[in-house]
Structure formats: C-alpha cells, structure tokens
Design an enzyme around this catalytic site. Structure first.
Site, PDB file in Angstrom:
ATOM      1  N   ASN A  45      42.741  43.035  47.316  1.00 38.25           N
ATOM      2  CA  ASN A  45      42.058  41.798  46.937  1.00 38.25           C
ATOM      3  C   ASN A  45      40.705  41.692  47.638  1.00 38.25           C
ATOM      4  O   ASN A  45      40.533  42.136  48.775  1.00 38.25           O
ATOM      5  CB  ASN A  45      42.933  40.566  47.160  1.00 38.25           C
ATOM      6  CG  ASN A  45      43.436  40.377  48.578  1.00 38.25           C
ATOM      7  OD1 ASN A  45      43.557  41.330  49.323  1.00 38.25           O
ATOM      8  ND2 ASN A  45      43.736  39.139  48.935  1.00 38.25           N
ATOM      9  N   VAL A  46      39.753  41.134  46.912  1.00 42.77           N
ATOM     10  CA  VAL A  46      38.380  40.976  47.404  1.00 42.77           C
ATOM     11  C   VAL A  46      37.956  39.544  47.114  1.00 42.77           C
ATOM     12  O   VAL A  46      37.696  39.189  45.956  1.00 42.77           O
ATOM     13  CB  VAL A  46      37.421  41.992  46.720  1.00 42.77           C
ATOM     14  CG1 VAL A  46      35.994  41.784  47.216  1.00 42.77           C
ATOM     15  CG2 VAL A  46      37.871  43.429  46.986  1.00 42.77           C
ATOM     16  N   GLU A  47      37.940  38.735  48.166  1.00 41.55           N
ATOM     17  CA  GLU A  47      37.631  37.309  47.988  1.00 41.55           C
ATOM     18  C   GLU A  47      36.127  37.062  48.029  1.00 41.55           C
ATOM     19  O   GLU A  47      35.331  37.993  48.227  1.00 41.55           O
ATOM     20  CB  GLU A  47      38.394  36.505  49.050  1.00 41.55           C
ATOM     21  CG  GLU A  47      39.897  36.672  48.875  1.00 41.55           C
ATOM     22  CD  GLU A  47      40.735  35.850  49.844  1.00 41.55           C
ATOM     23  OE1 GLU A  47      40.185  35.341  50.848  1.00 41.55           O
ATOM     24  OE2 GLU A  47      41.952  35.719  49.574  1.00 41.55           O
ATOM     25  N   CYS A  56      41.854  39.623  42.572  1.00 41.83           N
ATOM     26  CA  CYS A  56      43.171  40.086  43.011  1.00 41.83           C
ATOM     27  C   CYS A  56      43.165  41.605  43.154  1.00 41.83           C
ATOM     28  O   CYS A  56      42.342  42.308  42.538  1.00 41.83           O
ATOM     29  CB  CYS A  56      44.242  39.680  42.002  1.00 41.83           C
ATOM     30  SG  CYS A  56      44.761  37.956  42.104  1.00 41.83           S
ATOM     31  N   GLU A  58      45.053  43.663  41.838  1.00 42.01           N
ATOM     32  CA  GLU A  58      45.312  44.322  40.554  1.00 42.01           C
ATOM     33  C   GLU A  58      44.027  44.524  39.762  1.00 42.01           C
ATOM     34  O   GLU A  58      43.940  45.440  38.930  1.00 42.01           O
ATOM     35  CB  GLU A  58      46.315  43.499  39.741  1.00 42.01           C
ATOM     36  CG  GLU A  58      47.718  43.451  40.332  1.00 42.01           C
ATOM     37  CD  GLU A  58      47.925  42.369  41.382  1.00 42.01           C
ATOM     38  OE1 GLU A  58      46.920  41.837  41.911  1.00 42.01           O
ATOM     39  OE2 GLU A  58      49.082  42.046  41.672  1.00 42.01           O
ATOM     40  N   CYS A  89      50.694  38.015  40.512  1.00 44.22           N
ATOM     41  CA  CYS A  89      50.520  36.677  39.948  1.00 44.22           C
ATOM     42  C   CYS A  89      50.533  36.759  38.410  1.00 44.22           C
ATOM     43  O   CYS A  89      50.472  37.846  37.831  1.00 44.22           O
ATOM     44  CB  CYS A  89      49.228  36.036  40.457  1.00 44.22           C
ATOM     45  SG  CYS A  89      47.722  36.672  39.697  1.00 44.22           S
ATOM     46  N   CYS A  92      47.711  38.589  36.751  1.00 43.27           N
ATOM     47  CA  CYS A  92      47.737  40.028  36.989  1.00 43.27           C
ATOM     48  C   CYS A  92      48.856  40.726  36.226  1.00 43.27           C
ATOM     49  O   CYS A  92      48.745  41.903  35.897  1.00 43.27           O
ATOM     50  CB  CYS A  92      47.805  40.300  38.480  1.00 43.27           C
ATOM     51  SG  CYS A  92      46.228  39.875  39.257  1.00 43.27           S
TER      52      CYS A  92
END
Ligand code: THU
Length: 138
Positions: A45-47, A56, A58, A89, A92
C-alpha cells in the site's frame, strides 16, 4: 493446476509489506500472487497526504502483473504489518477478479477460498463482452 506453496506466497507478501508507505494509517499491507506462468507478483500500500487517493497493495500488484508480462492470477494472499493474513477490501476483490483465473484461490482469515466465494455473482468483463464493449479475455 500445480500445488501452491502458501508459505512461499505469504513470505513474498510479507516482503512486499516491508516496503509499504503507510505513514497515515500506520497499517502496512503487502500482497503477493502466483501468476499462470509461475512468476510471483507483489504490491504494497502507498498512502497519500490526500488520504482518499491512497493506493491499496492490490493496486500495485495488478500494475506489476501487467508491467511484467501479463497473465492471470492463480493464487493470492495479503498480509498486515504483523505478517497476518488479512482479507482484501471490497474494491480490491474487484481488482483481483478482473485478472483472476476461474476459481482463483485466496488464503483468507477463514481458510483457502475461491474468488467466487469472496466476490459472489461478480460484475466483470463478461458483462461488458455481452454488449460488445471489451477486449478482455476472461
Ligand atoms: N489496504 C490495502 O492495501 N489493501 C486492502 O485490501 C485493505 C486495506 C490498505 C489501505 C490503507 O493504506 C490501509 O490498508 C488502511 O486501510
């Protein structure tokens, strides 16, 4: 279908998790999947400071799938920062469905499940094909 080494796949997901960028939620996620040709693709994940546009794990995984030669997903697992298996989620699950082989397997919190079990009666490429609007092969 060849036997799936879930320990190996979980290790790949855990490795990906260690590259997560999650300074806002502090909830790192890593994902890994076995592809039809035997390779393993990963994602983390890369916020973002603009919270809603965070990606996410995925998202990275399906991007790597396509960037590294395409194919279909045979088996999938995602883990949290403690290396525990978590559920993808809802959004995803839809991302995975697009690239899943029929009957793709997932390691879940309640054991090994198929993509159809975690996303029943999914909307997918076939629905668009029926209207002549897609090149997808699923
Ligand atoms: N997250 C994923 O990367 N994949 C999932 O399937 C569940 C949630 C991430 C998004 C966000 O960066 C963090 O977990 C907390 O929701």
């Amino acid at each position: 279908m060849t036997d799936i080494d879930w320990d190996d796949l979980r290790a790949a997901a855990t490795e990906a998790m260690q590259r997560a960028y999650a300074p806002y939620s502090r909830y790192k996620v890593g994902a890994a999947a076995l592809v039809t040709d035997g390779r393993v693709v990963q994602g983390c994940n890369v916020e973002n400071a603009s919270y809603g546009v965070g990606l996410c794990a995925e998202c990275g995984l399906v991007s790597e799938l396509n960037m590294s030669g395409g194919g279909r997903l045979v088996a999938f697992v995602c883990v949290n920062g403690d290396g525990e298996t978590i559920m993808p989620c809802g959004r995803c699950r839809q991302l995975l469905y697009e690239f899943a082989v029929p009957g793709m397997l997932l390691e879940t919190v309640s054991g090994i499940r198929t993509i159809d079990e975690v996303l029943p009666d999914a909307f997918g490429p076939r629905d668009l094909q029926a209207h002549g609007g897609t090149e997808a092969v699923q």
